[in-house]
Design a protein around this motif. Structure first.
Motif, PDB file in Angstrom:
ATOM      1  N   GLY A 249      44.794 -23.217  16.652  1.00 45.30           N
ATOM      2  CA  GLY A 249      46.168 -22.713  16.576  1.00 45.30           C
ATOM      3  C   GLY A 249      46.797 -22.898  15.213  1.00 45.30           C
ATOM      4  N   VAL A 250      46.220 -23.784  14.390  1.00 44.91           N
ATOM      5  CA  VAL A 250      46.715 -23.990  13.033  1.00 44.91           C
ATOM      6  C   VAL A 250      46.053 -22.972  12.104  1.00 44.91           C
ATOM      7  CG1 VAL A 250      46.670 -25.561  11.049  1.00 44.91           C
ATOM      8  CG2 VAL A 250      47.282 -26.421  13.315  1.00 44.91           C
ATOM      9  N   ASN A 251      46.854 -22.224  11.361  1.00 44.70           N
ATOM     10  CA  ASN A 251      46.328 -21.207  10.449  1.00 44.70           C
ATOM     11  C   ASN A 251      45.841 -21.797   9.134  1.00 44.70           C
ATOM     12  OD1 ASN A 251      49.211 -19.705  11.607  1.00 44.70           O
ATOM     13  ND2 ASN A 251      47.218 -18.883  12.185  1.00 44.70           N
ATOM     14  N   TYR A 252      46.478 -22.874   8.727  1.00 46.05           N
ATOM     15  CA  TYR A 252      46.172 -23.466   7.424  1.00 46.05           C
ATOM     16  C   TYR A 252      46.601 -24.921   7.452  1.00 46.05           C
ATOM     17  CZ  TYR A 252      46.821 -24.641   2.463  1.00 46.05           C
ATOM     18  OH  TYR A 252      46.769 -25.261   1.251  1.00 46.05           O
TER      19      TYR A 252
ATOM     20  N   ALA B  64      51.708 -34.312  12.118  1.00 48.53           N
ATOM     21  CA  ALA B  64      51.788 -32.974  11.520  1.00 48.53           C
ATOM     22  C   ALA B  64      51.154 -31.914  12.404  1.00 48.53           C
ATOM     23  CB  ALA B  64      51.117 -32.981  10.149  1.00 48.53           C
ATOM     24  N   LYS B  65      50.021 -32.235  13.036  1.00 49.28           N
ATOM     25  CA  LYS B  65      49.336 -31.218  13.835  1.00 49.28           C
ATOM     26  C   LYS B  65      49.975 -31.034  15.208  1.00 49.28           C
ATOM     27  CE  LYS B  65      45.751 -34.264  15.837  1.00 49.28           C
ATOM     28  NZ  LYS B  65      44.303 -34.571  15.850  1.00 49.28           N
ATOM     29  N   GLY B  66      51.032 -31.778  15.483  1.00 48.16           N
ATOM     30  CA  GLY B  66      51.712 -31.666  16.769  1.00 48.16           C
ATOM     31  C   GLY B  66      52.301 -30.292  17.027  1.00 48.16           C
ATOM     32  N   ILE B  67      52.511 -29.483  15.963  1.00 52.40           N
ATOM     33  CA  ILE B  67      53.061 -28.139  16.175  1.00 52.40           C
ATOM     34  C   ILE B  67      52.104 -27.252  16.954  1.00 52.40           C
ATOM     35  CG2 ILE B  67      54.480 -28.206  14.094  1.00 52.40           C
ATOM     36  CD1 ILE B  67      52.384 -26.345  12.799  1.00 52.40           C
ATOM     37  N   SER B  68      50.824 -27.591  16.955  1.00 46.91           N
ATOM     38  CA  SER B  68      49.834 -26.764  17.663  1.00 46.91           C
ATOM     39  C   SER B  68      49.785 -27.058  19.152  1.00 46.91           C
ATOM     40  CB  SER B  68      48.449 -26.974  17.042  1.00 46.91           C
ATOM     41  OG  SER B  68      47.457 -26.357  17.828  1.00 46.91           O
ATOM     42  N   GLY B  69      49.891 -28.351  19.500  1.00 48.91           N
ATOM     43  CA  GLY B  69      49.745 -28.721  20.903  1.00 48.91           C
ATOM     44  C   GLY B  69      48.300 -28.718  21.361  1.00 48.91           C
TER      45      GLY B  69
ATOM     46  N   THR C 297      50.485 -34.707   4.594  1.00 46.44           N
ATOM     47  CA  THR C 297      49.629 -33.953   5.511  1.00 46.44           C
ATOM     48  C   THR C 297      50.439 -32.793   6.076  1.00 46.44           C
ATOM     49  OG1 THR C 297      50.219 -35.199   7.507  1.00 46.44           O
ATOM     50  CG2 THR C 297      48.495 -36.119   6.117  1.00 46.44           C
ATOM     51  N   ARG C 298      49.851 -31.578   6.025  1.00 45.14           N
ATOM     52  CA  ARG C 298      50.598 -30.396   6.436  1.00 45.14           C
ATOM     53  C   ARG C 298      49.732 -29.472   7.285  1.00 45.14           C
ATOM     54  NH1 ARG C 298      52.564 -25.336   2.875  1.00 45.14           N
ATOM     55  NH2 ARG C 298      50.617 -25.870   1.810  1.00 45.14           N
ATOM     56  N   ALA C 299      50.299 -28.991   8.371  1.00 36.48           N
ATOM     57  CA  ALA C 299      49.663 -27.992   9.226  1.00 36.48           C
ATOM     58  C   ALA C 299      50.614 -26.809   9.369  1.00 36.48           C
ATOM     59  CB  ALA C 299      49.340 -28.575  10.598  1.00 36.48           C
ATOM     60  N   VAL C 300      50.096 -25.602   9.167  1.00 36.49           N
ATOM     61  CA  VAL C 300      50.911 -24.391   9.215  1.00 36.49           C
ATOM     62  C   VAL C 300      50.460 -23.514  10.374  1.00 36.49           C
ATOM     63  CG1 VAL C 300      51.586 -22.294   7.987  1.00 36.49           C
ATOM     64  CG2 VAL C 300      51.315 -24.445   6.727  1.00 36.49           C
ATOM     65  N   LYS C 301      51.420 -23.127  11.197  1.00 29.61           N
ATOM     66  CA  LYS C 301      51.167 -22.241  12.324  1.00 29.61           C
ATOM     67  C   LYS C 301      52.215 -21.128  12.281  1.00 29.61           C
ATOM     68  CE  LYS C 301      51.148 -22.095  17.399  1.00 29.61           C
ATOM     69  NZ  LYS C 301      51.435 -22.877  18.632  1.00 29.61           N
ATOM     70  N   GLY C 302      51.796 -19.958  11.795  1.00 33.72           N
ATOM     71  CA  GLY C 302      52.753 -18.874  11.632  1.00 33.72           C
ATOM     72  C   GLY C 302      53.823 -19.267  10.634  1.00 33.72           C
ATOM     73  N   GLU C 303      55.071 -19.195  11.065  1.00 34.68           N
ATOM     74  CA  GLU C 303      56.182 -19.595  10.197  1.00 34.68           C
ATOM     75  C   GLU C 303      56.505 -21.080  10.326  1.00 34.68           C
ATOM     76  OE1 GLU C 303      59.642 -17.197  10.612  1.00 34.68           O
ATOM     77  OE2 GLU C 303      58.555 -15.308  10.598  1.00 34.68           O
ATOM     78  N   GLN C 304      55.843 -21.769  11.247  1.00 33.33           N
ATOM     79  CA  GLN C 304      56.129 -23.178  11.485  1.00 33.33           C
ATOM     80  C   GLN C 304      55.273 -24.076  10.603  1.00 33.33           C
ATOM     81  OE1 GLN C 304      55.299 -22.956  15.839  1.00 33.33           O
ATOM     82  NE2 GLN C 304      57.345 -23.847  16.050  1.00 33.33           N
ATOM     83  N   THR C 305      55.860 -25.197  10.191  1.00 37.60           N
ATOM     84  CA  THR C 305      55.137 -26.179   9.400  1.00 37.60           C
ATOM     85  C   THR C 305      55.303 -27.553  10.025  1.00 37.60           C
ATOM     86  OG1 THR C 305      55.393 -24.971   7.322  1.00 37.60           O
ATOM     87  CG2 THR C 305      54.946 -27.320   7.162  1.00 37.60           C
ATOM     88  N   GLY C 306      54.177 -28.200  10.288  1.00 34.55           N
ATOM     89  CA  GLY C 306      54.196 -29.601  10.695  1.00 34.55           C
ATOM     90  C   GLY C 306      53.843 -30.444   9.491  1.00 34.55           C
TER      91      GLY C 306
END
Length: 474
Positions: free
Chosen positions: A27-30, A91-96, A63-72
């Protein structure tokens, strides 16, 4: 130092790959890891006495995780693997999700450096640093009207390692130095002040080898003496000529920020959706160039590991492009321009300017002056404010002169330039061939983060601009 620091915590490339894989869940794009080690110091001399000397060391990882427009995002000041993993988990919590994805093979070949990657802090001894500041004090006090002198010297050395899921594994070694001098002058009860300075990605000997201590001291005194003679500024709408170099800060604020990718992706910039349109006079070509050797705003790689480049923003008045980091570039279907910047590992990157300036034209300053019956010539600026959405700005000129019947007359005080960036661009009728970059003092603020930048321009004429002043008589 960063290699030693990572080794102390047993963080080799394989371990970093494992940590990055843990961050790059489904679910994380980058995702990326940004390791940083920084050393900085500053020295302050006031009236011939060393008032302060500081030395600071910091390190950590973002530490950064990007999902669409969201950033953890999360960071750790501790570089042991357990602390980093805790930041990653946040940081990766935005993915679930917990299932990891494959990380691309790292590309580790270094990019051509834009500066010498050696710490400047040891290029002079402590005594030599103090002696430099005392020399500035002595030089400034040769003018009898000078009553107070403040001189400062600062230096920093930052090492970074960037690892990301798209295959980046890059290090950069970033020096920075700066000298500043401020003076207060008094004559017949009138008191004025002025400052000067410069710097870049050099070591301290740069100032000595090029005699900049004398240049900065004399320039601060010159500006202060000009201020002593300044008269009230006429208010109204009139032609304004901007001098070369530092006045480019107006372009930076009033136009440059509006060309950053995040504002345009969100549709909040006055320049949104205008690629290919005439947004300025055909006299105007503006670039953002992060590749200039040793400049304050230059970087070998940006803070996502992308090589910096020379990006044409406006060419002959036509809007050509925006400044991008990876997040905003990906969402808009383009490539990063190498403009991702962050204040430190404790901040997320965003699209920011590097060295932004207008290219030379074919006119000359003398013709500009003679073409103006009533107007002002603005040479230096204190600072200003801009609204990105509307493009409206307010700038204060701390050195300006009245133009009367095609001739520069006397200095004026309290001149404020008021306008809109997109409108001003269209009112530029003359651009000289005397391009200068600033001396290396620029600091840009955005969303609470400050980064070093460069500005510049040739002399240029704006046909009509609102000038706020202290007199109604032109």
């Amino acid at each position: 130092m960063i290699e030693q620091l990572l080794a102390e915590h047993k963080l080799n490339q394989n371990k970093i790959t494992t940590l990055l894989s843990s961050l790059a869940v489904k679910g994380v794009n980058y995702a990326d890891l940004y390791f940083q080690h920084s050393i900085s110091e500053s020295w302050l001399l006031e009236d011939g006495i060393v008032k302060s000397a500081t030395h600071h060391i910091s390190h950590g990882v973002g530490t950064r995780a990007v999902k669409g427009e969201q950033t953890g995002f999360a960071y750790s000041d501790d570089l042991n693997a357990k602390a980093i993993q805790q930041a990653i988990n946040f940081a990766k919590g935005i993915s679930g999700q917990q299932q990891t994805q494959k990380v691309q093979t790292f590309q580790t070949a270094p990019h051509p450096a834009k500066y010498n990657g050696i710490s400047p802090l040891n290029s002079l001894t402590s005594q030599e640093k103090v002696d430099m500041l005392k020399q500035i004090d002595t030089l400034a006090r040769k003018e009898p009207k000078v009553k107070q002198v403040s001189a400062s010297l600062s230096g920093a050395y930052t090492e970074v390692l960037i690892a990301s899921t798209d295959g980046v594994y890059q290090k950069d070694y970033r020096p920075m130095v700066r000298v500043s001098v401020s003076v207060i002058v008094e004559h017949n009860g009138r008191v004025e002040n002025a400052s000067s300075g410069g710097g870049g990605r050099y070591d301290y000997r740069y100032f000595i080898d090029h005699n900049f201590t004398e240049i900065y001291a004399k320039e601060a005194v010159r500006q202060a003496l000009v201020a002593l003679e300044a008269q009230d500024t006429p208010a109204g709408t009139m032609p304004v000529i901007l001098g070369p170099g530092w006045p480019g800060v107006l372009l930076h604020e009033a136009i440059g920020h509006g060309l950053e990718g995040d504002f345009n992706r969100r549709g909040t910039s006055v320049f949104t959706g205008k690629i290919g349109e005439q947004v300025a006079s055909e006299k105007c070509t503006i670039v953002d160039n992060g590749t200039l050797a040793n400049r304050r705003g230059s970087l070998t790689i940006d803070d996502e590991g992308t090589p910096t480049q020379n990006t044409t923003l406006i060419e002959n008045g036509i809007l050509k492009g925006y400044l991008f980091d990876k997040l905003n570039a990906g969402l808009m279907g383009v490539k990063s321009t190498g403009n991702a910047r962050r204040e430190s590992y404790a901040h997320i990157p965003m699209p920011r300017m590097t060295n932004t300036y207008m290219l030379n034209g074919t006119d000359n300053l003398e013709d500009m002056i003679t073409s103006v019956d009533d107007g002002i010539y603005a040479v230096n600026f204190d600072g200003g404010q801009v609204d990105i959405t509307s493009g409206k700005f307010v700038f204060s000129a701390n050195e300006a002169y009245l133009i009367k019947n095609g001739k520069i007359t006397h200095p004026i005080k309290g001149a404020t330039l008021i306008g809109s960036g997109d409108e001003v661009l269209k009112k530029i009728s003359m651009v000289a061939n005397d391009l200068k970059l600033d001396s290396g003092v620029g600091v840009c603020g955005k969303d609470g983060q400050s980064v070093p930048v460069g500005v510049g321009q040739p002399s240029l004429k704006i046909d009509q601009l609102t000038v706020g002043g202290t007199s109604l008589t032109p």
